[in-house]
Design a protein around this motif. Sequence first.
Motif: not given
Length: 328
Positions: A306-328
């Motif tokens: 398995p692996g993680p959720v990765y949200l990249q830093n490409h040098g621009n200010p991007v914002r993230y919210r309401n993050i959830w995962v349902v395993k199958k």
Amino acid sequence: MRHLLTALLFATVVHAQQPAAPKPKAFIDPAQTDDDFAIQGEYVGEIDGKTYGVQIWAQGGGNFGGGRGRGGVRGAGWVGDRSTITRVVGTPAAGEKTAAFTSPDGSIKAEVNGASILVNNADGLKIMELNRTNRESPTLGAPPPENAVVLFDGKGVNRFPNSRVDEKTVALMEGITSEDTFGDCSLHVEFLLPYMPDARGQGRGNSGLYLQGRYEVQMLDSFALEGKDNECGGLYKIAAPKVNMCLPPLTWQTYDIDFTAARYDAGGQKTANAKITVKHNGVVIHENQELPGATTSAPNKEAPTPGPVYLQNHGNPVRYRNIWVVKK
């Protein structure tokens, strides 16, 4: 009437060349943007009983691009493929906070003021009007199911170690990796792309969501652009989105993803590629798409783990919210 509108939409005008900035500004607060931000957006109207959608995007210094599609805006009534989108350029109207478009022979003129697009003939008589529409993803604010692993909720749950939270938006900042890892799963994430009118291409609101830290769904301010594999919703060098569903920058957007991990035999040899279905702002842009290998710039190589959720830093200010995962 239809021919008059077509003439306008094929119009081009010369715009003043702007001096190159050492680094394009990136706005994350709508209250601190420029005059052009209010004009950029989506507009819908009718002529001769037919609906048209127009997308206007800011290009810096009062200059704009425009794209028209028959049936409405993309993902909401638009009919046709990428080749049916007509593109034009516009410039600021003298002394006004508007953008002006003129046909080559001067017989058709249009003015965009942020609330509407007024299309007139050379005598100033109104031909049609398109009104602004502000779309919102139907899955925005989707609550996590009871069996979900909540990674970030803005209310105290944050399972991204060493992450930074933007206090104004109560959202995570770019460059984060979840402490939880996943195999087959469904994932929901909401993201906000910055307003960068002077930037172009991969320098305009760039980030990416990596499933298992291996497979990227691109994030980029590609509002009103063609919708390529390296633009928003694209699977880099694998597949372009079926529809470019990118909304204007500083609009909260959603990805809802069903992911099936790659399969391996007992000896560690891959027997089946990973697969992904992606909804961007509620519209399916990839369906059961195979992922033949890890994406370029992925922090993790392909493996049976398995692996993680990765949200990249490409040098621009991007914002993230309401993050959830349902395993199958």
